[in-house]
Design a protein around this motif. Structure first.
Motif, PDB file in Angstrom:
ATOM      1  N   ALA A   1       0.624  -1.257   0.424  1.00 32.43           N
ATOM      2  CA  ALA A   1       0.262   0.109  -0.049  1.00 32.43           C
ATOM      3  C   ALA A   1       0.762   1.375   0.239  1.00 32.43           C
ATOM      4  N   LEU A   2       1.158   1.904  -0.658  1.00 32.22           N
ATOM      5  CA  LEU A   2       1.259   3.710  -1.345  1.00 32.22           C
ATOM      6  C   LEU A   2       0.225   4.917  -0.664  1.00 32.22           C
ATOM      7  N   SER A   3       0.981   5.875  -0.740  1.00 34.38           N
ATOM      8  CA  SER A   3       0.329   6.893  -1.074  1.00 34.38           C
ATOM      9  C   SER A   3       0.856   8.139  -1.586  1.00 34.38           C
TER      10      SER A   3
ATOM     11  N   SER B   1       9.804   8.275   3.748  1.00 35.00           N
ATOM     12  CA  SER B   1       8.731   7.915   5.316  1.00 35.00           C
ATOM     13  C   SER B   1       7.523   8.552   5.564  1.00 35.00           C
ATOM     14  N   ASN B   2       7.621   9.830   5.641  1.00 38.83           N
ATOM     15  CA  ASN B   2       6.747  10.761   5.788  1.00 38.83           C
ATOM     16  C   ASN B   2       6.802  12.365   4.796  1.00 38.83           C
ATOM     17  N   TYR B   3       5.493  12.432   4.646  1.00 44.01           N
ATOM     18  CA  TYR B   3       5.199  13.599   3.967  1.00 44.01           C
ATOM     19  C   TYR B   3       5.920  14.928   4.971  1.00 44.01           C
ATOM     20  N   GLN B   4       6.983  15.248   5.313  1.00 44.29           N
ATOM     21  CA  GLN B   4       6.789  16.235   5.515  1.00 44.29           C
ATOM     22  C   GLN B   4       8.520  17.115   4.859  1.00 44.29           C
ATOM     23  N   PRO B   5       8.329  18.360   4.215  1.00 42.71           N
ATOM     24  CA  PRO B   5       9.224  18.829   3.986  1.00 42.71           C
ATOM     25  C   PRO B   5      10.391  18.600   5.018  1.00 42.71           C
ATOM     26  N   GLY B   6      12.045  18.096   3.996  1.00 44.83           N
ATOM     27  CA  GLY B   6      13.744  18.197   4.337  1.00 44.83           C
ATOM     28  C   GLY B   6      13.316  16.841   4.845  1.00 44.83           C
ATOM     29  N   ASP B   7      12.599  15.933   4.502  1.00 47.62           N
ATOM     30  CA  ASP B   7      12.819  14.080   4.552  1.00 47.62           C
ATOM     31  C   ASP B   7      13.521  13.768   3.367  1.00 47.62           C
TER      32      ASP B   7
ATOM     33  N   ASN C   1      12.177   0.433 -13.492  1.00 44.48           N
ATOM     34  CA  ASN C   1      11.437  -1.065 -14.114  1.00 44.48           C
ATOM     35  C   ASN C   1      11.621  -1.733 -13.011  1.00 44.48           C
ATOM     36  N   ASP C   2      12.020  -1.120 -11.838  1.00 40.99           N
ATOM     37  CA  ASP C   2      12.147  -1.973 -10.619  1.00 40.99           C
ATOM     38  C   ASP C   2      10.711  -2.321 -10.107  1.00 40.99           C
ATOM     39  N   PRO C   3      10.527  -3.835  -9.114  1.00 36.95           N
ATOM     40  CA  PRO C   3       9.453  -3.946  -8.829  1.00 36.95           C
ATOM     41  C   PRO C   3       9.268  -2.968  -7.379  1.00 36.95           C
ATOM     42  N   ILE C   4       7.916  -2.579  -7.358  1.00 38.22           N
ATOM     43  CA  ILE C   4       7.655  -1.865  -6.599  1.00 38.22           C
ATOM     44  C   ILE C   4       8.146  -1.697  -4.770  1.00 38.22           C
ATOM     45  N   ASP C   5       7.974  -3.566  -4.393  1.00 37.63           N
ATOM     46  CA  ASP C   5       8.104  -3.871  -3.151  1.00 37.63           C
ATOM     47  C   ASP C   5       9.928  -3.857  -3.645  1.00 37.63           C
ATOM     48  N   ILE C   6      10.849  -3.517  -3.675  1.00 34.22           N
ATOM     49  CA  ILE C   6      12.253  -3.265  -3.627  1.00 34.22           C
ATOM     50  C   ILE C   6      12.366  -1.607  -2.329  1.00 34.22           C
ATOM     51  N   ILE C   7      11.268  -0.887  -2.134  1.00 29.48           N
ATOM     52  CA  ILE C   7      11.616   0.677  -1.501  1.00 29.48           C
ATOM     53  C   ILE C   7      11.380   0.235  -0.323  1.00 29.48           C
ATOM     54  N   GLN C   8      10.807  -1.590   0.052  1.00 26.83           N
ATOM     55  CA  GLN C   8       9.626  -1.662   1.969  1.00 26.83           C
ATOM     56  C   GLN C   8      10.870  -2.673   1.999  1.00 26.83           C
ATOM     57  N   LYS C   9      12.333  -3.228   1.182  1.00 34.92           N
ATOM     58  CA  LYS C   9      12.930  -4.271   1.131  1.00 34.92           C
ATOM     59  C   LYS C   9      13.942  -3.789   1.986  1.00 34.92           C
ATOM     60  N   PHE C  10      14.183  -2.341   1.331  1.00 30.55           N
ATOM     61  CA  PHE C  10      15.452  -1.390   1.304  1.00 30.55           C
ATOM     62  C   PHE C  10      14.803  -0.547   2.979  1.00 30.55           C
ATOM     63  N   ASP C  11      13.641  -0.432   3.311  1.00 28.39           N
ATOM     64  CA  ASP C  11      13.486   0.504   4.196  1.00 28.39           C
ATOM     65  C   ASP C  11      11.576   0.344   4.437  1.00 28.39           C
ATOM     66  N   PRO C  12      11.084  -0.331   5.484  1.00 34.85           N
ATOM     67  CA  PRO C  12      10.129  -0.470   5.593  1.00 34.85           C
ATOM     68  C   PRO C  12       8.721   0.353   5.743  1.00 34.85           C
TER      69      PRO C  12
ATOM     70  N   LEU D   1       9.556   3.643   4.284  1.00 32.62           N
ATOM     71  CA  LEU D   1       9.319   4.359   3.426  1.00 32.62           C
ATOM     72  C   LEU D   1       7.993   4.288   2.152  1.00 32.62           C
ATOM     73  N   LYS D   2       6.544   4.826   2.583  1.00 30.74           N
ATOM     74  CA  LYS D   2       5.504   4.876   1.843  1.00 30.74           C
ATOM     75  C   LYS D   2       4.382   5.899   1.247  1.00 30.74           C
ATOM     76  N   HIS D   3       5.261   7.012   1.288  1.00 30.78           N
ATOM     77  CA  HIS D   3       5.108   8.176   0.450  1.00 30.78           C
ATOM     78  C   HIS D   3       5.678   8.310  -1.107  1.00 30.78           C
ATOM     79  N   VAL D   4       4.563   8.350  -1.745  1.00 31.44           N
ATOM     80  CA  VAL D   4       4.888   8.472  -3.169  1.00 31.44           C
ATOM     81  C   VAL D   4       4.768   9.638  -4.009  1.00 31.44           C
ATOM     82  N   THR D   5       6.129  10.681  -4.564  1.00 29.60           N
ATOM     83  CA  THR D   5       5.740  11.766  -4.931  1.00 29.60           C
ATOM     84  C   THR D   5       6.693  11.441  -6.555  1.00 29.60           C
ATOM     85  N   ILE D   6       5.376  12.409  -7.528  1.00 32.46           N
ATOM     86  CA  ILE D   6       5.193  12.059  -8.314  1.00 32.46           C
ATOM     87  C   ILE D   6       5.560  12.419  -9.716  1.00 32.46           C
TER      88      ILE D   6
END
Length: 259
Positions: free
Chosen positions: A6-8, A68-74, A82-93, A95-100
């Motif tokens: 699940a991602l925001s 990890s959190n939607y805060q300025p300066g994070d 091309n990477d699978p999306i779960d690579i981010i949670q394998k690196f750091d669980p 990490l959840k907020h995505v900005t495109i």
């Protein structure tokens, strides 16, 4: 059952120095863990309005940042599309907020698609060759691996009996790009281009034939693809591409207009 992530999401458009936020802000969405970021971009694009994404594709670049959190300066991390999306949670669980970020150059009115009255050039010799070859496409066969349609050529128009034989052949054939398509009996004259592989885009002659699905992406086979308006100003043939492939691929084009 496949694992879910699940991602925001927040999507913003950057034009020059201006930042414009779209209607996608803090949208929580769940995906299969093995999905790539390209799959994510494709699903999100359906929520965007036409004024937000349908500008000249070759002016567009995409950056996907995760925090990890939607805060300025994070601290943020940029992903590989091309990477699978779960690579981010394998690196750091956490990490959840995505900005495109969809970044464009300042829009230029010259990038507007040419009107029929503006485009008065006659077809080039190479362009006529593509159109002529498209007349000999008698059917298509889809690769079982990449699903791309490949043209079936024959010098003469198939009779009803030959069309029936071809239909039976295709139903019993597992075709892969590069394979010969061998017909027997009344189908000895058919052929496919055996020089193609799964990395090769859909053929120009496919789109010049009556068998084509006009809005099929020439690279990934998604529907609702379009031809780049800017490229159409300079080339006679531009193959349709979806909004994702427009960003990450070199769009096939052929037969530049004579200046």
């Amino acid at each position: 059952m496949s694992r879910k992530v699940a991602l925001s999401f927040t999507v913003k458009i950057v034009i020059g120095e201006e930042i414009k936020y779209t209607n996608i802000k803090n949208r929580i969405t769940e995906y299969d863990a093995e999905c790539s970021w390209i799959d994510v971009l494709d699903s999100i694009s359906s929520f965007l309005g036409p004024d937000e994404v349908l500008l000249p594709s070759d002016q567009l670049s995409v950056t996907v940042s995760v925090m990890s959190n939607y805060q300025p300066g994070d601290e943020t991390f940029t992903v590989v599309l091309n990477d699978p999306i779960d690579i981010i949670q394998k690196f750091d669980p956490n990490l959840k907020h995505v900005t495109i970020s969809l970044k464009r150059d300042v829009h230029d009115s010259r990038d507007s698609p040419p009107s029929p009255s503006q485009n008065t050039q006659s077809p080039t010799r190479s362009g006529l060759g593509i159109l002529k070859k498209g007349q000999y496409v008698r059917g298509v066969v889809n690769c079982i691996n990449c699903t791309k349609p490949r043209c079936i050529f024959a010098q003469k128009k198939l009779s009803l009996e030959e069309e029936d034989s071809l239909d039976k052949l295709l139903k019993t054939t597992e075709y892969c790009c590069g394979d010969p398509l061998t017909g027997t009996g009344n189908l000895e004259g058919i052929r496919v281009d055996s020089s193609l592989n799964c990395e090769t885009h859909i053929e120009y002659t496919y789109y010049a034939s009556k068998k084509a699905i006009p809005d099929l992406c020439c690279i990934c086979c998604r529907r609702h693809a379009r031809k780049s308006p800017k490229l159409l100003r300079d080339f006679e043939f531009v193959l349709p591409a979806c909004r994702i492939c427009e960003v990450i691929e070199d769009i096939p084009k052929h037969s530049p207009w004579k200046k």
